[in-house]
Design a protein around this motif. Structure first.
Motif, PDB file in Angstrom:
ATOM      1  N   ARG A  80       0.830  -1.210   0.000  1.00  0.00           N
ATOM      2  CA  ARG A  80       0.000   0.000   0.000  1.00  0.00           C
ATOM      3  C   ARG A  80       0.862   1.256   0.000  1.00  0.00           C
ATOM      4  N   PHE A  81       2.109   1.131   0.464  1.00  0.00           N
ATOM      5  CA  PHE A  81       3.014   2.277   0.491  1.00  0.00           C
ATOM      6  C   PHE A  81       3.614   2.486  -0.896  1.00  0.00           C
ATOM      7  N   PRO A  82       3.900   3.722  -1.281  1.00  0.00           N
ATOM      8  CA  PRO A  82       4.455   3.987  -2.617  1.00  0.00           C
ATOM      9  C   PRO A  82       5.949   3.719  -2.672  1.00  0.00           C
ATOM     10  N   ARG A  83       6.405   3.400  -3.855  1.00  0.00           N
ATOM     11  CA  ARG A  83       7.832   3.122  -4.071  1.00  0.00           C
ATOM     12  C   ARG A  83       8.702   4.318  -3.714  1.00  0.00           C
ATOM     13  N   ALA A  84       8.214   5.514  -3.961  1.00  0.00           N
ATOM     14  CA  ALA A  84       9.005   6.709  -3.653  1.00  0.00           C
ATOM     15  C   ALA A  84       9.235   6.872  -2.154  1.00  0.00           C
ATOM     16  N   TYR A  85       8.407   6.228  -1.347  1.00  0.00           N
ATOM     17  CA  TYR A  85       8.499   6.316   0.106  1.00  0.00           C
ATOM     18  C   TYR A  85       9.324   5.176   0.679  1.00  0.00           C
ATOM     19  N   LEU A  86       9.135   3.979   0.160  1.00  0.00           N
ATOM     20  CA  LEU A  86       9.885   2.783   0.579  1.00  0.00           C
ATOM     21  C   LEU A  86       9.803   1.769  -0.552  1.00  0.00           C
ATOM     22  N   ASP A  87      10.933   1.260  -0.989  1.00  0.00           N
ATOM     23  CA  ASP A  87      10.970   0.320  -2.106  1.00  0.00           C
ATOM     24  C   ASP A  87      11.172  -1.094  -1.580  1.00  0.00           C
ATOM     25  N   ALA A  88      10.133  -1.925  -1.697  1.00  0.00           N
ATOM     26  CA  ALA A  88      10.192  -3.299  -1.203  1.00  0.00           C
ATOM     27  C   ALA A  88      10.910  -4.241  -2.163  1.00  0.00           C
ATOM     28  N   ASN A  89      11.382  -3.736  -3.295  1.00  0.00           N
ATOM     29  CA  ASN A  89      12.122  -4.561  -4.251  1.00  0.00           C
ATOM     30  C   ASN A  89      13.615  -4.241  -4.180  1.00  0.00           C
ATOM     31  N   ARG A  90      14.091  -4.074  -2.963  1.00  0.00           N
ATOM     32  CA  ARG A  90      15.498  -3.785  -2.674  1.00  0.00           C
ATOM     33  C   ARG A  90      15.936  -4.635  -1.483  1.00  0.00           C
ATOM     34  N   GLU A  91      17.235  -4.682  -1.217  1.00  0.00           N
ATOM     35  CA  GLU A  91      17.691  -5.201   0.066  1.00  0.00           C
ATOM     36  C   GLU A  91      17.060  -4.342   1.172  1.00  0.00           C
ATOM     37  N   PRO A  92      16.995  -4.858   2.389  1.00  0.00           N
ATOM     38  CA  PRO A  92      16.372  -4.046   3.436  1.00  0.00           C
ATOM     39  C   PRO A  92      17.107  -2.756   3.752  1.00  0.00           C
ATOM     40  N   TYR A  93      18.436  -2.735   3.560  1.00  0.00           N
ATOM     41  CA  TYR A  93      19.204  -1.545   3.926  1.00  0.00           C
ATOM     42  C   TYR A  93      20.124  -1.121   2.795  1.00  0.00           C
ATOM     43  N   GLU A  94      19.566  -0.748   1.667  1.00  0.00           N
ATOM     44  CA  GLU A  94      20.330  -0.114   0.588  1.00  0.00           C
ATOM     45  C   GLU A  94      20.047   1.382   0.673  1.00  0.00           C
ATOM     46  N   LEU A  95      20.971   2.134   1.245  1.00  0.00           N
ATOM     47  CA  LEU A  95      20.716   3.541   1.533  1.00  0.00           C
ATOM     48  C   LEU A  95      21.863   4.418   1.055  1.00  0.00           C
ATOM     49  N   ASP A  96      21.509   5.607   0.573  1.00  0.00           N
ATOM     50  CA  ASP A  96      22.470   6.585   0.076  1.00  0.00           C
ATOM     51  C   ASP A  96      22.901   7.474   1.240  1.00  0.00           C
ATOM     52  N   PRO A  97      24.163   7.440   1.648  1.00  0.00           N
ATOM     53  CA  PRO A  97      24.582   8.226   2.813  1.00  0.00           C
ATOM     54  C   PRO A  97      24.433   9.725   2.625  1.00  0.00           C
ATOM     55  N   THR A  98      24.395  10.206   1.388  1.00  0.00           N
ATOM     56  CA  THR A  98      24.260  11.649   1.166  1.00  0.00           C
ATOM     57  C   THR A  98      22.861  12.154   1.506  1.00  0.00           C
ATOM     58  N   MET A  99      21.908  11.237   1.713  1.00  0.00           N
ATOM     59  CA  MET A  99      20.539  11.630   2.022  1.00  0.00           C
ATOM     60  C   MET A  99      20.307  11.880   3.510  1.00  0.00           C
ATOM     61  N   PHE A 100      21.290  11.527   4.346  1.00  0.00           N
ATOM     62  CA  PHE A 100      21.039  11.480   5.782  1.00  0.00           C
ATOM     63  C   PHE A 100      21.888  12.482   6.554  1.00  0.00           C
ATOM     64  N   ALA A 101      21.320  12.917   7.690  1.00  0.00           N
ATOM     65  CA  ALA A 101      21.946  13.967   8.478  1.00  0.00           C
ATOM     66  C   ALA A 101      23.070  13.451   9.364  1.00  0.00           C
ATOM     67  N   GLU A 102      23.164  12.110   9.529  1.00  0.00           N
ATOM     68  CA  GLU A 102      24.202  11.537  10.368  1.00  0.00           C
ATOM     69  C   GLU A 102      24.794  10.319   9.668  1.00  0.00           C
ATOM     70  N   PRO A 103      25.955   9.842  10.120  1.00  0.00           N
ATOM     71  CA  PRO A 103      26.551   8.644   9.516  1.00  0.00           C
ATOM     72  C   PRO A 103      25.626   7.437   9.663  1.00  0.00           C
ATOM     73  N   LEU A 104      25.684   6.537   8.671  1.00  0.00           N
ATOM     74  CA  LEU A 104      24.833   5.357   8.684  1.00  0.00           C
ATOM     75  C   LEU A 104      25.540   4.195   9.385  1.00  0.00           C
ATOM     76  N   PRO A 105      24.780   3.274   9.987  1.00  0.00           N
ATOM     77  CA  PRO A 105      25.379   2.113  10.653  1.00  0.00           C
ATOM     78  C   PRO A 105      26.161   1.252   9.662  1.00  0.00           C
ATOM     79  N   PRO A 106      27.109   0.457  10.153  1.00  0.00           N
ATOM     80  CA  PRO A 106      27.962  -0.324   9.249  1.00  0.00           C
ATOM     81  C   PRO A 106      27.232  -1.408   8.465  1.00  0.00           C
TER      82      PRO A 106
END
Length: 304
Positions: A80-106
């Protein structure tokens, strides 16, 4: 449900919809991870984009195109959630560090090709490469979406596949998507018209070759032009759940949006009913494939 409006809590309470037949009659599970269109108000307010542009990544109406599979005797899972909000066709933690205000976990995968393209688990851009967010996100925001949206989707998908494997000795995931009619600026086929249908089986590794060939034959007999693995070979779900040696098969299907919708206005066209009826016919004929040919080679149990 209207595409916009409501708070995050409403979405988190019911992030998915599973339509089940009274009795499952075929070893198929259909999934639509990208057709969700419930956009929380806080997300819309924090975006650079107008409502139509924000929906460019959405696989509009795909869950309706495949709605007939439930009458066939197969379950249908929808995000029910949109892809632009959360993409369920990805690994659970594929994240772009430039999008976040703090460092990401390892444990976060920051180096995948999907992240590099701005289309990780939390996307940086919509399909036409327009930036979504006005300001950096807190990592806690990503964690909340992953735990309360991504995890329930995949828990449901695993359960459906495991139940199917137990009942039939094999299970086939048909991962349902739609694609723009012309390749975009971030695509290898930029500017080129696309075929009607693209089937993705990770170059023969996620699905029985005979089943992929049968799917292609059925769709061509219905009058569609069909390509395999180009420009889409299948995403995370196809790769992750496809284990043919264990009787688990995953095949992605991409439908050209121009066949059934106005891509600029995001509205159904007169072609919608025909495509919907054809997808029901496609599923019914594909389900006649001999299930004994799809069983694993003496290895039982899910491998995901």
């Amino acid at each position: 449900m209207a595409p916009f409006g409501g708070d995050d809590g409403t979405l988190f309470e019911r992030p998915i919809l599973v339509e089940r037949p009274e009795t499952q009659l075929v070893p198929f599970v259909f999934s639509s991870p990208h057709s969700g269109r419930y956009y929380p108000e806080a997300f819309v307010a924090g975006s650079n984009l107008d409502p139509v542009t924000l929906r460019r990544s959405e696989d509009c109406f795909v869950e309706e195109l495949f709605g007939g599979v439930v009458q066939l005797g197969a379950p249908l899972l929808q995000a029910r959630f949109p892809r632009a909000y959360l993409d369920a066709n990805r690994e659970p933690y594929e994240l772009d560090p430039t999008m976040f205000a703090e460092p990401l976990p390892p444990h976060v995968n920051t180096r995948s090709l999907r992240v590099a393209g701005g289309l990780g688990t939390i996307a940086r851009v919509v399909a036409d490469s327009a930036e979504i967010y006005r300001a950096p996100l807190a990592y806690a925001e990503a964690e909340q979406r992953i735990r309360h949206l991504y995890m329930p989707f995949h828990e449901a998908l695993r359960e459906l596949l495991e139940e199917t494997l137990t009942a039939f000795g094999c299970a086939v995931l048909i991962d349902c998507h739609s694609m723009p009619s012309v390749g975009g600026p971030a695509d290898d086929d930029n500017g080129f018209d696309r075929p009607d249908i693209v089937l993705g089986d990770r170059y023969g590794t996620s699905c029985s070759g005979a089943l992929t060939a049968e799917a292609e034959r059925i769709l061509k007999d219905l009058g569609y032009s069909v390509a395999r693995n180009n420009p889409y070979a299948g995403g995370f779900n196809t790769e992750h759940y496809g284990r043919p040696s264990r009787g688990l098969h995953a095949l992605q299907i991409e439908i050209n949006r121009a066949l059934y919708m106005d891509e600029a206005r995001l509205e159904r066209t007169d072609g919608f009913v025909q495509v919907r009826d054809d997808m029901a016919a496609f599923a019914a004929e594909l389900a006649r494939h001999d299930p004994s040919a799809l069983a694993g080679a003496g290895v039982r149990g899910a491998a995901f």
